[in-house]
Design a protein around this motif. Structure first.
Motif, PDB file in Angstrom:
ATOM      1  N   TYR A  60       1.010  -1.358   0.190  1.00  0.00           N
ATOM      2  CA  TYR A  60       0.199   0.075   0.210  1.00  0.00           C
ATOM      3  C   TYR A  60       1.002   0.981  -0.021  1.00  0.00           C
ATOM      4  N   PHE A  61       2.621   1.529   0.607  1.00  0.00           N
ATOM      5  CA  PHE A  61       3.171   2.208   0.395  1.00  0.00           C
ATOM      6  C   PHE A  61       3.164   2.755  -1.008  1.00  0.00           C
ATOM      7  N   ARG A  62       3.816   1.856  -1.434  1.00  0.00           N
ATOM      8  CA  ARG A  62       3.529   1.447  -3.529  1.00  0.00           C
ATOM      9  C   ARG A  62       2.787   1.313  -3.946  1.00  0.00           C
ATOM     10  N   GLU A  63       1.620   2.241  -3.626  1.00  0.00           N
ATOM     11  CA  GLU A  63      -0.260   2.392  -4.304  1.00  0.00           C
ATOM     12  C   GLU A  63      -0.057   0.660  -4.880  1.00  0.00           C
ATOM     13  N   MET A  64      -0.238  -0.277  -4.262  1.00  0.00           N
ATOM     14  CA  MET A  64      -0.448  -1.257  -4.624  1.00  0.00           C
ATOM     15  C   MET A  64      -1.243  -2.077  -3.688  1.00  0.00           C
ATOM     16  N   THR A  65      -2.363  -2.746  -4.794  1.00  0.00           N
ATOM     17  CA  THR A  65      -3.030  -3.761  -3.487  1.00  0.00           C
ATOM     18  C   THR A  65      -2.434  -5.012  -3.689  1.00  0.00           C
ATOM     19  N   ASN A  66      -3.180  -5.623  -2.552  1.00  0.00           N
ATOM     20  CA  ASN A  66      -2.314  -7.532  -2.263  1.00  0.00           C
ATOM     21  C   ASN A  66      -2.266  -7.663  -3.621  1.00  0.00           C
ATOM     22  N   ASN A  67      -3.225  -7.795  -4.449  1.00  0.00           N
ATOM     23  CA  ASN A  67      -3.765  -8.570  -5.346  1.00  0.00           C
ATOM     24  C   ASN A  67      -3.156  -7.988  -6.549  1.00  0.00           C
ATOM     25  N   ASP A  68      -1.852  -7.215  -6.590  1.00  0.00           N
ATOM     26  CA  ASP A  68      -1.913  -6.854  -7.609  1.00  0.00           C
ATOM     27  C   ASP A  68      -0.276  -7.692  -8.720  1.00  0.00           C
ATOM     28  N   GLU A  69      -0.233  -7.524  -9.984  1.00  0.00           N
ATOM     29  CA  GLU A  69       0.790  -8.001 -10.220  1.00  0.00           C
ATOM     30  C   GLU A  69       2.430  -7.276  -9.494  1.00  0.00           C
ATOM     31  N   GLY A  70       3.362  -7.921  -8.974  1.00  0.00           N
ATOM     32  CA  GLY A  70       4.577  -7.471  -8.063  1.00  0.00           C
ATOM     33  C   GLY A  70       4.520  -7.316  -7.104  1.00  0.00           C
ATOM     34  N   ALA A  71       3.311  -6.849  -6.210  1.00  0.00           N
ATOM     35  CA  ALA A  71       3.188  -6.816  -5.570  1.00  0.00           C
ATOM     36  C   ALA A  71       3.932  -8.049  -4.022  1.00  0.00           C
ATOM     37  N   ALA A  72       4.056  -7.380  -3.001  1.00  0.00           N
ATOM     38  CA  ALA A  72       4.772  -8.496  -2.223  1.00  0.00           C
ATOM     39  C   ALA A  72       3.599  -9.459  -1.901  1.00  0.00           C
ATOM     40  N   PRO A  73       4.296 -10.919  -1.786  1.00  0.00           N
ATOM     41  CA  PRO A  73       3.201 -11.857  -1.116  1.00  0.00           C
ATOM     42  C   PRO A  73       2.591 -11.904   0.727  1.00  0.00           C
ATOM     43  N   THR A  74       1.650 -12.084   0.236  1.00  0.00           N
ATOM     44  CA  THR A  74       1.179 -11.634   2.499  1.00  0.00           C
ATOM     45  C   THR A  74       0.591 -13.276   2.246  1.00  0.00           C
ATOM     46  N   GLY A  75       0.021 -13.040   3.557  1.00  0.00           N
ATOM     47  CA  GLY A  75      -0.154 -14.818   4.921  1.00  0.00           C
ATOM     48  C   GLY A  75      -0.111 -15.030   5.771  1.00  0.00           C
ATOM     49  N   CYS A  76      -0.287 -15.550   6.609  1.00  0.00           N
ATOM     50  CA  CYS A  76      -0.656 -15.055   8.000  1.00  0.00           C
ATOM     51  C   CYS A  76       0.564 -15.984   8.598  1.00  0.00           C
ATOM     52  N   THR A  77       1.307 -16.765   7.521  1.00  0.00           N
ATOM     53  CA  THR A  77       2.344 -17.772   7.610  1.00  0.00           C
ATOM     54  C   THR A  77       3.352 -16.946   7.382  1.00  0.00           C
ATOM     55  N   LYS A 300      -5.711   3.677  -9.761  1.00  0.00           N
ATOM     56  CA  LYS A 300      -5.899   3.199  -8.618  1.00  0.00           C
ATOM     57  C   LYS A 300      -5.995   3.730  -6.901  1.00  0.00           C
ATOM     58  N   LEU A 301      -6.579   4.626  -7.283  1.00  0.00           N
ATOM     59  CA  LEU A 301      -6.871   5.765  -6.706  1.00  0.00           C
ATOM     60  C   LEU A 301      -8.256   5.781  -6.309  1.00  0.00           C
ATOM     61  N   ALA A 302      -9.089   5.342  -7.625  1.00  0.00           N
ATOM     62  CA  ALA A 302     -10.446   5.277  -7.808  1.00  0.00           C
ATOM     63  C   ALA A 302     -11.018   3.641  -6.859  1.00  0.00           C
ATOM     64  N   ASP A 303      -9.857   2.904  -7.393  1.00  0.00           N
ATOM     65  CA  ASP A 303      -9.969   1.283  -6.648  1.00  0.00           C
ATOM     66  C   ASP A 303      -9.889   1.557  -5.298  1.00  0.00           C
ATOM     67  N   GLY A 304      -9.097   1.797  -5.126  1.00  0.00           N
ATOM     68  CA  GLY A 304      -8.891   2.211  -3.854  1.00  0.00           C
ATOM     69  C   GLY A 304     -10.063   2.811  -1.873  1.00  0.00           C
ATOM     70  N   THR A 305     -10.522   3.662  -3.077  1.00  0.00           N
ATOM     71  CA  THR A 305     -11.341   4.397  -2.503  1.00  0.00           C
ATOM     72  C   THR A 305     -12.929   4.126  -2.355  1.00  0.00           C
ATOM     73  N   GLY A 306     -13.161   3.879  -3.964  1.00  0.00           N
ATOM     74  CA  GLY A 306     -14.585   3.502  -3.938  1.00  0.00           C
ATOM     75  C   GLY A 306     -15.353   4.670  -4.946  1.00  0.00           C
ATOM     76  N   VAL A 307     -14.182   5.344  -5.430  1.00  0.00           N
ATOM     77  CA  VAL A 307     -15.081   7.054  -6.088  1.00  0.00           C
ATOM     78  C   VAL A 307     -14.711   6.833  -7.707  1.00  0.00           C
ATOM     79  N   ALA A 308     -15.370   7.272  -8.287  1.00  0.00           N
ATOM     80  CA  ALA A 308     -15.690   6.433  -9.572  1.00  0.00           C
ATOM     81  C   ALA A 308     -14.227   7.283 -10.727  1.00  0.00           C
ATOM     82  N   ALA A 309     -13.587   6.483 -10.821  1.00  0.00           N
ATOM     83  CA  ALA A 309     -12.282   7.323 -12.343  1.00  0.00           C
ATOM     84  C   ALA A 309     -12.880   8.291 -12.423  1.00  0.00           C
ATOM     85  N   THR A 310     -14.318   8.690 -13.029  1.00  0.00           N
ATOM     86  CA  THR A 310     -14.805   9.943 -13.939  1.00  0.00           C
ATOM     87  C   THR A 310     -14.848  10.493 -13.065  1.00  0.00           C
TER      88      THR A 310
END
Length: 398
Positions: A60-77, A300-310
């Motif tokens: 999220y610092f890199r303005e990415m979500t956990n599902n984006d290509e190139g994101a750091a892998p996440t998990g409970c372990t 990206k901002l639209a996806d993260g906030t729920g406000v339409a890009a338009t």
């Protein structure tokens, strides 16, 4: 050791001297200077125990979500067993390193740091989602011993608040945050840290809680030449960050203008305008990306906030945002600025003046680029503020 401001003064004097004797050398020096300014390396180490939220923080610092290509892998372990670099997608000179939790290794803290290559890191962020445990403390003390900066970050505050609020009629968010902070601080004081500072954050909402304070602290404690790298890579977490970005970008405009003046020294009609437009394209592209006004950042901002890009784009008034910046677009835009058109015309006419014509053209070229970029920067900064407010549902008075 000279500080950055004294170096800038010396460089400015050098450019003034070269402009009078060798404009081509001046242009080359300016280009090298801008590239160095825009590519200062910054390496940030992120560590903590498994499940603490390290990877999500990095993403999220890199303005990415956990599902984006190139994101750091996440998990409970623990998903990391070696230090893994994650360059910022827009500023690859800024790299966040995902380090394995020290509890997952067999190394003592000091050997762990050596194995991870602690020398290359500018500072460490130690993340925990509960209290800071024995391994976190050992690591912090080892970092301190090696004379590196470290910061305690308590993550997943949003989840804590939701859990605390559930079923309570008298829930007080401020009191809950104070209680969490004091709990962490008291635990660290028991381990020998006199005045520990703990930053409470939500990885998914970096504009909330203590993340702005963390940025202010880093901005204050980093060496001056590293601050700009951090600032440019920083998400727009508040209006102050947008204003600081504007100030930083504005400080470079004189160098773009000087490069433009150097190009005007070549006595070829029309060439200076082409050089000016190319330089302005380069600068404006940097402005747009820094403010997050390019199409990719807005999506990206639209996806993260729920406000339409338009809806976000509707807040943009400048014709130079959310589009591809080209020389044609720049020339069309400059053609609408009456004062700039006059300077451009005067520059071309001055070339026919004997002896002093080239120097007059250089001065006018400097003025065209300087005035144009300041005007554009002002408008783009205003757009960035409006987009930020719209994304977070703020009104113009906030």
């Amino acid at each position: 050791m000279k500080n950055s401001s004294s170096v800038d003064v010396s460089f400015t004097e050098l450019i003034k001297s070269l402009m009078q004797t060798d404009p081509a050398a001046a242009a080359a020096c300016i280009k090298e200077y801008l590239e160095k300014k825009n590519n200062t390396p910054l390496n940030i180490a992120i560590t903590g125990e498994s499940g603490a939220g390290k990877s999500t923080f990095i993403n999220y610092f890199r303005e990415m979500t956990n599902n984006d290509e190139g994101a750091a892998p996440t998990g409970c372990t623990e998903t990391t067993f070696e230090s893994s670099p994650y360059p910022h997608p827009k500023y690859p000179n800024v790299v966040l390193w995902d380090l394995p939790g020290i509890g997952t290794t067999t190394f003592p803290a000091d050997e762990y740091l050596k194995k991870m290559g602690f020398e290359k890191f500018d500072f460490f962020i130690i993340i925990s989602d509960t209290r800071f445990r024995e391994n976190d403390v050992k690591l912090a003390k080892a970092i301190q011993k090696m004379e590196k900066k470290f910061y305690f970050v308590r993550s997943k505050i949003d989840s804590d608040l939701q859990n605390e609020k559930r079923g309570k009629n008298n829930f007080n968010e401020e009191e809950t945050l104070k209680k969490i902070r004091e709990y962490c601080i008291q635990g660290l004081q028991k381990e020998g840290f006199e005045s520990p500072q703990v930053f409470l954050i939500s990885n998914f909402d970096l504009h909330l809680y203590d993340f702005p304070l963390l940025h202010e602290t880093l901005d204050r404690e980093l060496p001056e030449h590293k601050r700009r790298a951090l600032l440019m890579a920083m998400p727009n977490i508040n209006l102050e960050v947008i204003n600081k970005k504007k100030e930083s970008l504005q400080s470079l405009i004189k160098y773009y203008a000087a490069a433009s003046a150097a190009g005007a020294a070549v006595p070829v009609p029309g060439l200076s305008i082409a050089v000016d437009s190319a330089l302005i394209v380069q600068a404006v592209t940097t402005f747009v990306v820094s403010f997050g006004l390019d199409v990719k950042s807005l999506d990206k901002l639209a996806d993260g906030t729920g406000v339409a890009a338009t809806d976000l784009i509707k807040e943009i008034l400048s014709p130079l945002a959310a589009v591809e910046i080209t020389p044609t677009l720049i020339l069309n835009f400059l053609g609408q600025l009456g004062s700039v058109v006059g300077l451009m015309a005067g520059e071309e006419v001055s070339r026919f003046i004997p002896v002093f014509g080239t120097f007059i053209a250089m001065g006018l070229s400097f003025a065209v680029t300087y005035k144009s970029l300041n005007h554009i920067l002002d408008k783009l900064a205003e757009d960035a503020q409006r987009v930020f407010k719209r994304a977070l549902g703020l009104n113009s008075s906030v």
